[in-house]
Design a protein around this motif. Structure first.
Motif, PDB file in Angstrom:
ATOM      1  N   ALA A  37      30.352  15.314  17.984  1.00 35.03           N
ATOM      2  CA  ALA A  37      31.236  15.425  19.148  1.00 35.03           C
ATOM      3  C   ALA A  37      32.036  14.151  19.303  1.00 35.03           C
ATOM      4  O   ALA A  37      31.506  13.047  19.136  1.00 35.03           O
ATOM      5  N   VAL A  38      33.324  14.294  19.621  1.00 35.20           N
ATOM      6  CA  VAL A  38      34.207  13.166  19.907  1.00 35.20           C
ATOM      7  C   VAL A  38      34.504  13.175  21.402  1.00 35.20           C
ATOM      8  O   VAL A  38      34.806  14.228  21.972  1.00 35.20           O
ATOM      9  N   VAL A  39      34.401  12.014  22.033  1.00 34.99           N
ATOM     10  CA  VAL A  39      34.719  11.912  23.457  1.00 34.99           C
ATOM     11  C   VAL A  39      35.831  10.881  23.635  1.00 34.99           C
ATOM     12  O   VAL A  39      35.661   9.701  23.302  1.00 34.99           O
ATOM     13  N   GLU A  40      36.961  11.351  24.131  1.00 38.50           N
ATOM     14  CA  GLU A  40      38.104  10.488  24.409  1.00 38.50           C
ATOM     15  C   GLU A  40      37.963   9.984  25.845  1.00 38.50           C
ATOM     16  O   GLU A  40      37.933  10.783  26.790  1.00 38.50           O
ATOM     17  N   PRO A  41      37.838   8.680  26.056  1.00 38.61           N
ATOM     18  CA  PRO A  41      37.554   8.168  27.400  1.00 38.61           C
ATOM     19  C   PRO A  41      38.721   8.308  28.362  1.00 38.61           C
ATOM     20  O   PRO A  41      39.880   8.254  27.972  1.00 38.61           O
ATOM     21  N   THR A  42      38.377   8.502  29.620  1.00 34.56           N
ATOM     22  CA  THR A  42      39.382   8.485  30.676  1.00 34.56           C
ATOM     23  C   THR A  42      39.854   7.066  30.939  1.00 34.56           C
ATOM     24  O   THR A  42      41.027   6.825  31.231  1.00 34.56           O
ATOM     25  N   ALA A  43      38.942   6.101  30.835  1.00 34.82           N
ATOM     26  CA  ALA A  43      39.270   4.699  31.078  1.00 34.82           C
ATOM     27  C   ALA A  43      40.189   4.163  29.998  1.00 34.82           C
ATOM     28  O   ALA A  43      40.054   4.522  28.818  1.00 34.82           O
ATOM     29  N   PRO A  44      41.123   3.299  30.343  1.00 33.90           N
ATOM     30  CA  PRO A  44      41.999   2.695  29.339  1.00 33.90           C
ATOM     31  C   PRO A  44      41.265   1.624  28.540  1.00 33.90           C
ATOM     32  O   PRO A  44      40.265   1.062  28.999  1.00 33.90           O
ATOM     33  N   TRP A  45      41.759   1.357  27.360  1.00 31.60           N
ATOM     34  CA  TRP A  45      41.253   0.251  26.543  1.00 31.60           C
ATOM     35  C   TRP A  45      42.087  -0.985  26.846  1.00 31.60           C
ATOM     36  O   TRP A  45      43.305  -0.986  26.666  1.00 31.60           O
ATOM     37  N   HIS A  46      41.447  -2.058  27.339  1.00 30.46           N
ATOM     38  CA  HIS A  46      42.161  -3.271  27.714  1.00 30.46           C
ATOM     39  C   HIS A  46      42.067  -4.361  26.656  1.00 30.46           C
ATOM     40  O   HIS A  46      42.567  -5.472  26.853  1.00 30.46           O
TER      41      HIS A  46
END
Length: 413
Positions: free
Chosen positions: A87-96
């Motif tokens: 499973a791949v999970v694309e985060p809601t949080a941005p990458w800083h």
């Protein structure tokens, strides 16, 4: 502490968002591979939307990320392509952090050998209970998954070869577990439409630690296209000849059966030896555990010693010493003979009652001797009810935050 590491502490407070288990009934024929597979490792065979814990079906961009069940190709020990799920999970949080969003492959610890134990089947509820077997499955990768998602890191979970898909799960097979991790990264980048050179890292503990350690040292030859930045290998079973003796007689001693079943699947010469040496009790145990999750195995075969599985009443370790061919099969799984191409953090409990401390230290020394960038983190928890696996579980929890911080720092370097 660097930018990506700071948010780790806050993630612990959000652990109520942990991805759990239980939507296996909705997957239909997803886990049956097509008759023909691409020869290219890491090719995406199919995808399917799925939900995490407490998410509402059909609603987009929910916290902590958007999950997609995947089937992808990897390479068996004999060089043949095979299908693996995850499973791949694309985060809601941005990458800083620096550069494009990174990807971390989570390699699960021991969850069992039955198809129902696959982590990709266990994303929407805390656990999976099948009263018809009976069987209890738990996906304990959820907390670690959310630590990365809350820091804006894409996560991909691998089920390994034969977990969920047809065939036996080749538990702790060095080549197949390492390749499954590397090809999960390749597949995740494709699913996310991320740059091919986007940074990737690997994280795992116990069985997962062995898988990520294998991936780390296979990366330069098997997957030189990946931009590997870091690996965390917690309590890796780097030398199975040492692990078998340690785990024998513990609550999860039945996991030895997982390893034997996986070896028989790839080494047919082992089958007649097993028929000669195992008792009816041993043969029944091997058959039982092949379809169990780890909780089932603990409840049905916990604290058994392998001298109950053999005809001569000697332990499996003693029987193995009679057969150079079997010793060679175990030696094929030895991790530490190749050099990782990126920094590695290894952790080990000095009183670990499942994965021997000494063979983890030897892995560190083997890699260090080759000039690898590797560091060793010891956990000094004293012995607590040896054999109950407490001294294996507590270091996993204690080292989770430091390991996550290590990976985030390397991804942001």
């Amino acid at each position: 502490m660097r930018t990506g590491s700071i948010a780790v502490v806050g993630a612990v407070a959000a652990s109520g968002l942990v991805a759990g288990t239980g939507d296996a009934g909705a997957v239909g024929d997803f886990y049956r591979p097509p008759a023909r597979l691409s020869e290219a490792p890491g090719s995406v065979v199919r995808t399917q939307p799925t939900q995490l814990l407490l998410q509402i079906p059909g609603v987009r961009n929910q916290w902590p990320g958007t999950a997609t069940r995947i089937m992808y190709t990897t390479t068996r020990q004999d060089g043949k392509p095979t299908a693996v799920t995850g499973a791949v999970v694309e985060p809601t949080a941005p990458w800083h952090g620096r550069g494009p969003r990174p990807t971390v492959v989570l390699a699960p610890g021991t969850v069992g050998q039955g198809d129902q134990c696959a982590g990709s089947k266990m994303l929407s509820l805390p656990m999976s209970i099948d009263p018809t077997k009976p069987s209890l499955g738990v996906n304990y990768s959820g907390l670690e998954m959310n630590l990365f998602l809350l820091n804006g890191v894409r996560v991909v979970l691998t089920d390994y070869v034969g977990m969920g898909t047809p065939g036996i799960h080749t538990y702790v097979n060095r080549l197949e577990s390492g390749r499954a991790v590397l090809d999960a990264a390749r597949a995740a980048l494709k699913v996310a439409k991320a740059p091919k050179d986007a940074p990737v890292a690997f994280s795992g503990y116990s069985q997962g630690g062995g898988a990520t350690a294998s991936a780390a040292e296979l990366a330069s030859t098997y997957a030189s296209d990946l931009n590997v930045k870091a690996t965390y290998a917690g309590a890796p079973p780097a030398d199975l000849s040492k692990v078998i003796g340690q785990i024998d007689g513990t609550f999860i001693s039945g996991a030895i059966g997982y390893a034997i079943n996986g070896l028989v699947a790839r080494y047919p010469a082992l089958d007649p030896i097993l028929k000669k040496e195992t008792s009816a009790t041993g043969r029944r145990a091997l058959k039982d555990v092949a379809t169990q999750c780890i909780a089932d195995t603990g409840l049905t075969h916990g604290f058994q010693r392998t001298d109950q599985w053999t005809r001569n009443g000697k332990s499996l370790s003693a029987v193995i010493k009679k057969y150079p061919r079997v010793q060679k099969m175990l030696d094929d799984q030895r991790i530490g003979r190749l050099k990782p191409n990126a920094p590695v953090l290894i952790s080990t409990g000095v009183s670990d009652d499942v994965i021997p401390h000494g063979q983890v230290v030897q892995l560190y020394r083997d890699w260090k001797a080759q000039g690898a960038d590797v560091r060793l983190d010891n956990d000094f928890t004293p012995p607590i009810f040896p054999g109950l696996v407490v001294n294996h579980a507590l270091p996993m929890l204690a080292k989770m935050l430091p390991a996550t911080s290590f990976i985030l720092s390397e991804l942001n370097s």
